[in-house]
Design an enzyme around this catalytic site. Sequence first.
Site, PDB file in Angstrom:
ATOM      1  N   GLY A   1      -7.983  -6.376  -4.340  1.00  0.00           N
ATOM      2  CA  GLY A   1      -8.731  -6.300  -5.749  1.00  0.00           C
ATOM      3  C   GLY A   1      -7.960  -6.102  -6.818  1.00  0.00           C
TER       4      GLY A   1
ATOM      5  N   ALA B   1       1.972  -4.436   5.257  1.00  0.00           N
ATOM      6  CA  ALA B   1       2.937  -4.128   6.564  1.00  0.00           C
ATOM      7  C   ALA B   1       1.621  -4.691   7.247  1.00  0.00           C
ATOM      8  CB  ALA B   1       3.082  -3.037   6.264  1.00  0.00           C
TER       9      ALA B   1
ATOM     10  N   ASP C   1      -0.848   8.245  -1.200  1.00  0.00           N
ATOM     11  CA  ASP C   1      -1.185   8.478   0.403  1.00  0.00           C
ATOM     12  C   ASP C   1      -2.216   9.235   0.502  1.00  0.00           C
ATOM     13  OD1 ASP C   1      -0.560  10.247   3.409  1.00  0.00           O
ATOM     14  OD2 ASP C   1       1.998   8.290   2.506  1.00  0.00           O
TER      15      ASP C   1
ATOM     16  N   PHE D   1       6.861   7.062   6.722  1.00  0.00           N
ATOM     17  CA  PHE D   1       7.969   7.215   7.373  1.00  0.00           C
ATOM     18  C   PHE D   1       8.384   5.933   7.055  1.00  0.00           C
ATOM     19  CE2 PHE D   1      10.036   4.368  11.262  1.00  0.00           C
ATOM     20  CZ  PHE D   1      11.682   4.744  10.602  1.00  0.00           C
TER      21      PHE D   1
ATOM     22  N   TYR E   1      -6.009  -1.030  16.098  1.00  0.00           N
ATOM     23  CA  TYR E   1      -4.700  -0.953  15.371  1.00  0.00           C
ATOM     24  C   TYR E   1      -4.431  -2.721  14.342  1.00  0.00           C
ATOM     25  CZ  TYR E   1      -0.481  -0.638  13.298  1.00  0.00           C
ATOM     26  OH  TYR E   1       1.036  -0.589  12.762  1.00  0.00           O
TER      27      TYR E   1
ATOM     28  N   VAL F   1      -6.610   4.942   0.241  1.00  0.00           N
ATOM     29  CA  VAL F   1      -6.725   3.473  -0.372  1.00  0.00           C
ATOM     30  C   VAL F   1      -8.249   2.966   0.359  1.00  0.00           C
ATOM     31  CG1 VAL F   1      -4.850   3.254  -0.851  1.00  0.00           C
ATOM     32  CG2 VAL F   1      -5.383   2.618   1.136  1.00  0.00           C
TER      33      VAL F   1
ATOM     34  N   GLY G   1       0.937  10.985   6.802  1.00  0.00           N
ATOM     35  CA  GLY G   1       2.255  11.356   5.673  1.00  0.00           C
ATOM     36  C   GLY G   1       2.342  12.449   5.984  1.00  0.00           C
TER      37      GLY G   1
END
Length: 313
Positions: free
Chosen positions: A103, A115, A32, A12, A146, A58, A37
């Site tokens: 890194g 974020a 992504d 989003f 989270y 990631v 997503g």
Amino acid sequence: MKRVLITGAAGFIGSHLCDRFLKEGYHVTGMDNLLTGALKNIEHLFPDARFDFYHHDVTKYVHVPGDLDYILHFASPASPIDYLKMPIQTLKVGSLGTHNLLGLAKSKASRILIASTSEVYGDPLIHPQKEDYWGNVNPIGPRGVYDESKRFMEAITMAYHRYHGLEARIVRIFNTYGPRMRIEDGRALPAFMAQALRGEGLTVYGDGSQTRSFCYVDDLVEGIYRLLLSDYSLPVNIGNPDEITIMQLAKEIIQLVGNPKAFIDYRELPEDDPKVRQPDITLARRLLGWEPKVVRSEGLVHTLEYFRKELNK
Ligand code: UDP
């Protein structure tokens, strides 16, 4: 041409950031793993030669050839239902994922913006929330995966900044809404819009007296853009201080949608649900000359247009 890597590019907020940086004349590299997503959020960008995309997770080693001026780390499940379903991935993307991107930033001498979230304040005992408040988080509750992942993310980012001199920016994002939210992500605003459009009950948890403060996505993106280009390394709240109860939000959406079949359907309040939330944006105002511009009545209309189209597909 400056180049920016955006993780969570198909999400989003990530997809809106891609749009914005392309508009500002950057080369945008999106990344992504498409866990939450969706390619439909960025498919309009594929014809643009200044956009490229890596389908990559990631939390695994991140390799991007070439120079990178900026890295924006926005990959993460972000709704309470998502992180309940994917607790390990949520913890990994904030910890291992952030480590990999730090890194990468170090090796390419890039500036990194991460974020973070109002969830670092937990169920806050200070109201509204200022950046110097340390929060009230239950580390082992359902939201802990989270909250702690994002708190670790802030900690490791500050460590890289202090120890390695890495250029870092930390945005604490409060509730945000707008087109490209997932209908089924379980958050109050998309849930209420879809339920009102379908003429179903709006699932208000508890008595609906808990509060949130909703920021339209364009305002958030403007704040993030300014923060990235600022020279401030500590966390900054970006959000809209216009605070309402969840019941009021449900009523506004029922009225806006105008479906006579919609009604309020009370459900049990989830564990550790924050009772109040409102950003203190004094710092963003002073530092970035930023404040939200889009009022809720306007933002809700744009968002509803998007959900109407999505549901008619
Ligand atoms: N909520 C609700 N009904 C829903 C989804 C959420 O009443 O169908 C409530 C939730 O309990 C919380 C608020 O709305 O108090 C905002 O929840 P959301 O999941 O949007 O995000 P949060 O701010 O809690 O991360």
